[in-house]
Write a protein that holds these residues in place. Structure first.
Motif, PDB file in Angstrom:
ATOM      1  N   LEU A 112      44.285  50.712  39.891  1.00  0.00           N
ATOM      2  CA  LEU A 112      45.093  49.514  39.648  1.00  0.00           C
ATOM      3  C   LEU A 112      45.540  48.927  40.982  1.00  0.00           C
ATOM      4  O   LEU A 112      45.632  47.717  41.145  1.00  0.00           O
ATOM      5  N   TYR A 113      45.814  49.815  41.936  1.00  0.00           N
ATOM      6  CA  TYR A 113      46.235  49.319  43.249  1.00  0.00           C
ATOM      7  C   TYR A 113      45.023  48.784  44.005  1.00  0.00           C
ATOM      8  O   TYR A 113      43.978  49.428  44.079  1.00  0.00           O
ATOM      9  N   ASP A 114      45.166  47.612  44.571  1.00  0.00           N
ATOM     10  CA  ASP A 114      44.081  46.997  45.321  1.00  0.00           C
ATOM     11  C   ASP A 114      44.399  47.048  46.821  1.00  0.00           C
ATOM     12  O   ASP A 114      45.231  46.285  47.312  1.00  0.00           O
ATOM     13  N   PRO A 115      43.735  47.949  47.566  1.00  0.00           N
ATOM     14  CA  PRO A 115      44.056  48.067  48.993  1.00  0.00           C
ATOM     15  C   PRO A 115      43.715  46.808  49.800  1.00  0.00           C
ATOM     16  O   PRO A 115      44.188  46.649  50.922  1.00  0.00           O
ATOM     17  N   TYR A 116      42.918  45.930  49.207  1.00  0.00           N
ATOM     18  CA  TYR A 116      42.594  44.675  49.902  1.00  0.00           C
ATOM     19  C   TYR A 116      43.872  43.888  50.198  1.00  0.00           C
ATOM     20  O   TYR A 116      43.952  43.167  51.183  1.00  0.00           O
ATOM     21  N   ARG A 117      44.870  44.063  49.315  1.00  0.00           N
ATOM     22  CA  ARG A 117      46.128  43.335  49.488  1.00  0.00           C
ATOM     23  C   ARG A 117      46.826  43.702  50.797  1.00  0.00           C
ATOM     24  O   ARG A 117      47.549  42.884  51.377  1.00  0.00           O
TER      25      ARG A 117
ATOM     26  N   ASP B 227      47.509  35.764  49.551  1.00  0.00           N
ATOM     27  CA  ASP B 227      47.833  37.033  48.892  1.00  0.00           C
ATOM     28  C   ASP B 227      47.045  37.104  47.592  1.00  0.00           C
ATOM     29  O   ASP B 227      46.549  36.090  47.087  1.00  0.00           O
ATOM     30  N   LYS B 228      46.942  38.319  47.071  1.00  0.00           N
ATOM     31  CA  LYS B 228      46.187  38.506  45.845  1.00  0.00           C
ATOM     32  C   LYS B 228      46.773  39.693  45.109  1.00  0.00           C
ATOM     33  O   LYS B 228      47.037  40.722  45.719  1.00  0.00           O
ATOM     34  N   GLN B 229      46.990  39.540  43.813  1.00  0.00           N
ATOM     35  CA  GLN B 229      47.557  40.644  43.046  1.00  0.00           C
ATOM     36  C   GLN B 229      46.620  41.024  41.906  1.00  0.00           C
ATOM     37  O   GLN B 229      46.226  40.188  41.102  1.00  0.00           O
ATOM     38  N   ARG B 230      46.253  42.306  41.867  1.00  0.00           N
ATOM     39  CA  ARG B 230      45.430  42.839  40.792  1.00  0.00           C
ATOM     40  C   ARG B 230      46.266  42.906  39.515  1.00  0.00           C
ATOM     41  O   ARG B 230      47.430  43.303  39.547  1.00  0.00           O
ATOM     42  N   MET B 231      45.671  42.518  38.385  1.00  0.00           N
ATOM     43  CA  MET B 231      46.423  42.535  37.126  1.00  0.00           C
ATOM     44  C   MET B 231      46.076  43.734  36.243  1.00  0.00           C
ATOM     45  O   MET B 231      46.876  44.154  35.413  1.00  0.00           O
ATOM     46  N   SER B 232      44.848  44.240  36.383  1.00  0.00           N
ATOM     47  CA  SER B 232      44.474  45.430  35.608  1.00  0.00           C
ATOM     48  C   SER B 232      43.357  46.142  36.359  1.00  0.00           C
ATOM     49  O   SER B 232      42.983  45.743  37.456  1.00  0.00           O
ATOM     50  N   LYS B 233      42.796  47.190  35.765  1.00  0.00           N
ATOM     51  CA  LYS B 233      41.739  47.924  36.455  1.00  0.00           C
ATOM     52  C   LYS B 233      40.580  48.214  35.503  1.00  0.00           C
ATOM     53  O   LYS B 233      40.639  47.905  34.318  1.00  0.00           O
ATOM     54  N   ARG B 234      39.549  48.829  36.057  1.00  0.00           N
ATOM     55  CA  ARG B 234      38.328  49.224  35.326  1.00  0.00           C
ATOM     56  C   ARG B 234      37.685  48.053  34.586  1.00  0.00           C
ATOM     57  O   ARG B 234      37.503  47.007  35.159  1.00  0.00           O
ATOM     58  N   ARG B 235      37.402  48.176  33.305  1.00  0.00           N
ATOM     59  CA  ARG B 235      36.623  47.148  32.616  1.00  0.00           C
ATOM     60  C   ARG B 235      37.358  46.647  31.373  1.00  0.00           C
ATOM     61  O   ARG B 235      36.785  46.527  30.297  1.00  0.00           O
ATOM     62  N   ALA B 236      38.656  46.362  31.539  1.00  0.00           N
ATOM     63  CA  ALA B 236      39.472  46.074  30.360  1.00  0.00           C
ATOM     64  C   ALA B 236      39.482  44.612  29.951  1.00  0.00           C
ATOM     65  O   ALA B 236      39.242  44.284  28.791  1.00  0.00           O
ATOM     66  N   ALA B 237      39.753  43.728  30.869  1.00  0.00           N
ATOM     67  CA  ALA B 237      40.094  42.367  30.465  1.00  0.00           C
ATOM     68  C   ALA B 237      39.756  41.358  31.555  1.00  0.00           C
ATOM     69  O   ALA B 237      39.914  41.654  32.739  1.00  0.00           O
ATOM     70  N   TRP B 275      52.662  43.155  37.749  1.00  0.00           N
ATOM     71  CA  TRP B 275      52.340  42.905  36.341  1.00  0.00           C
ATOM     72  C   TRP B 275      52.545  44.161  35.502  1.00  0.00           C
ATOM     73  O   TRP B 275      52.319  45.275  35.966  1.00  0.00           O
ATOM     74  N   SER B 276      52.961  43.937  34.277  1.00  0.00           N
ATOM     75  CA  SER B 276      53.076  45.057  33.331  1.00  0.00           C
ATOM     76  C   SER B 276      51.665  45.531  32.983  1.00  0.00           C
ATOM     77  O   SER B 276      50.689  44.832  33.258  1.00  0.00           O
ATOM     78  N   SER B 277      51.584  46.697  32.354  1.00  0.00           N
ATOM     79  CA  SER B 277      50.261  47.126  31.895  1.00  0.00           C
ATOM     80  C   SER B 277      49.845  46.248  30.710  1.00  0.00           C
ATOM     81  O   SER B 277      50.672  45.592  30.075  1.00  0.00           O
TER      82      SER B 277
END
Lengths: 188, 384
Positions: A112-117, B227-237, B275-277
């Motif tokens: 979930l953590y993106d080290p690119y940030r 800046d960039k924020q990941r919202m989820s991981k793997r192959r969910a959405a 972000w929340s899960s």
């Protein structure tokens, strides 16, 4: 600036490919010709595109580490002299490989953590500068200077990106790094 | 002695560079705040309003897809979509049409951006063009973010930006948005862009190469990602669309690429900085795009209300920040068309204009772009 950098990177990559293919074909003496030929072939238009445009579409710009290592590779084959010594290459490939290992799997969604940030802020730049000091005192001065150039290029915004990761590594050098490290180890 | 001196100089230079970078970083600190859209037009004394139609009756291309719409500074609207022989073909261009605020008629579709123009501006090979979204600052400036690929399929897409300073009549040079460390590939757009209070742009995007997840890009008005924020991981959405609520809260709805076949959602309490899960809504999703917009803390969503195909389209509302969603109108019922092909109604894009009227555009059978407008009073009547 970004445009010039991208063009320079593609020229370098094509020339390196030409030099590599010439050597692979057993024509080591004609590497110059191979490099020139590759650049010429690249600009020949076909089906609304060319190898040149295709390469630009594919890679955009390279990282500083890729650029320096490619320059070293070409320098060796053009002048016959080692531009980057074994220790420097080893340090740079190790940096690229470790960095890529920390970055790419997570960037592709493994965590979930993106080290690119980290690269948008100051943290990665400080880590790179810290690593450069360590390399300096480990008697890898040239590699240390390259890492300082990474941060300098980032600060000068040589590319469109302001992310330090983009100046440090790219997937090409990351993929090549383990093979080159193995080769350097076997040659030692 | 000289060796120590050289080392000392090197360390001092590194320290100076670090200090310079540190100071520069502080000067560019981002404020994670946005202004929620005004609730104007949410007046119970208004008459209910509902209108549906098409942007054009005859498409200039045999296939059209993925429309989006934006309100312009003159009170009119501009819709953009991509069209060509088929999705992904080399003749696909971005098309646009304007809704005149006085006559209330859509203009004849025009080519906004072609593949060759993009290739020339970027100096690189462009294989195909895709989704486009628009953002207006209400002062004649319009930002268009759109997807293109140079090699491979959609998963190798990159985002491009072109800016218009005359409300979409002419467009400036195309620039590539540097958003990914993986040769800058696999960033796609579908959701609404928006402004933060400091003038930077928030752009919901998604990644499709190996992993499938949503991200929020923060960029300046020139398309430089800050800046960039990941919202989820793997192959969910994928394909997050973000509703701006009050008190700096956001709510995202997402296309479900997994097996659960329901619309996914998540929220942010700090304007997208975290972000929340992901959680599941009660609404079905056939692995298709959804769109959401908000007034105060009430959200309206357009979605395919079936879990197996894109042949139905509906509207739903949530008044409790996504805890419950209630379907209030069936837009398309689905079935088999005259040509024997199953219906397709997809890729909704919903906005709420300054006067409180909602505008929804979506792909209609890949042949037309449907446009539906309605207001809060009409929604209220449907919910009674």
């Amino acid at each position: 600036m970004n445009e010039v950098w991208q063009i320079l990177c593609v020229v370098l990559l094509l020339a390196a490919a030409g030099a590599f293919l010439s050597g692979f074909a057993g024509l080591r003496k004609y590497r110059w010709v191979g490099m020139m030929l590759m650049l010429l072939i690249a600009i020949i238009p076909f089906a609304e595109t060319s190898i040149w445009l295709w390469m630009r579409g594919l890679i955009g710009g390279l990282s500083i580490l890729s650029f320096v290592l490619l320059t070293g590779y070409l320098g060796l084959h053009v002048t016959g002299k080692e531009v980057l010594d074994r220790k420097t290459r080893s340090a740079l490939y190790a940096t690229a490989f470790t960095g890529g290992l920390l970055l790419y799997p997570a960037t592709l969604g493994l965590s979930l953590y993106d080290p690119y940030r980290l690269g948008f802020g100051i943290i990665l730049a400080i880590v790179v500068l810290g690593l450069s000091v360590l390399l300096w005192f480990a008697k890898r001065q040239l590699a240390a200077v390259v890492l300082v150039v990474v941060v300098l290029a980032d600060q000068a915004q040589l590319m469109t990106s302001i992310n330090t990761w983009d100046y440090l590594i790219d997937p090409l050098v990351w993929i090549i790094a383990p093979f080159m490290l193995l080769r350097l180890r076997l040659q030692a | 002695m000289q060796r120590y001196l050289t080392s000392a100089v090197f360390v001092i230079l590194v320290a100076l560079l670090g200090a310079s970078a540190w100071l520069g970083d502080f000067s560019e600190a981002l404020s994670w705040r946005f202004t929620a859209p005004l609730a104007s037009g949410a007046d119970r004394h208004q008459k209910p309003q509902f209108k549906r139609g098409f942007i054009f009756e005859q498409s200039p291309t045999s296939s059209v897809h993925a429309p989006s719409i934006v309100e312009l500074s003159n009170g009119g609207f501009m819709a953009v979509w991509y069209g060509g022989t088929r999705e992904g073909s080399s003749d696909v261009s971005l098309y646009a049409s304007n809704l005149d605020p006085v006559s209330n008629h859509w203009s004849v579709p025009r080519v906004l951006m072609g593949r060759q123009r993009v290739a020339n501006d970027l100096g690189r090979h462009i294989r195909k063009l895709g989704n486009a979204v628009l953002l207006s600052d209400g002062q004649n400036n319009v930002w268009m973010f759109f997807v293109s690929t140079s090699v491979g399929g959609w998963s190798t897409s990159a985002v491009n930006l072109s800016v218009s300073n005359d409300d979409g009549q002419t467009w400036g040079p195309v620039v590539r948005v540097a958003s990914s460390p993986f040769l800058n590939v696999s960033t796609l757009v579908k959701g609404h862009p928006f402004f933060y209070t400091d003038g930077t742009i928030g752009l919901p995007v998604y990644h499709e190469l190996l992993g499938k997840f949503g991200e929020l890009l923060r960029m300046d008005t020139n398309g430089v990602v800050l800046d960039k924020q990941r919202m989820s991981k793997r192959r969910a959405a994928i394909q997050p669309d973000i509703a701006l609520l009050t008190n700096n809260q956001m709510h995202a709805v997402l296309r479900n690429t997994g097996s659960s076949r329901v619309v996914l959602q998540q929220s942010s309490e700090d304007a997208g900085n975290s972000w929340s899960s992901i959680s599941e809504t009660q609404l079905p999703n056939p692995d298709a795009a959804v769109s959401v917009t908000a007034v105060r803390d009430a959200m309206v969503m357009a979605y395919n209300d079936t879990d197996d195909d894109r042949d139905r389209m509906a509207l739903a509302m949530s008044r409790d920040k996504g805890n419950t969603w209630r379907k209030f109108f069936q837009l398309e019922k689905g079935g088999v068309g005259e040509d024997g092909e199953k219906d397709e109604f997809s890729y909704p894009y919903l906005i709420r204009a300054k006067n409180g009227v909602y505008h929804l555009v979506y792909t209609w059978q890949r042949k037309l772009i449907a446009h539906v407008s309605f207001n809060d009073v009409w929604i209220g009547n449907r919910l009674q």
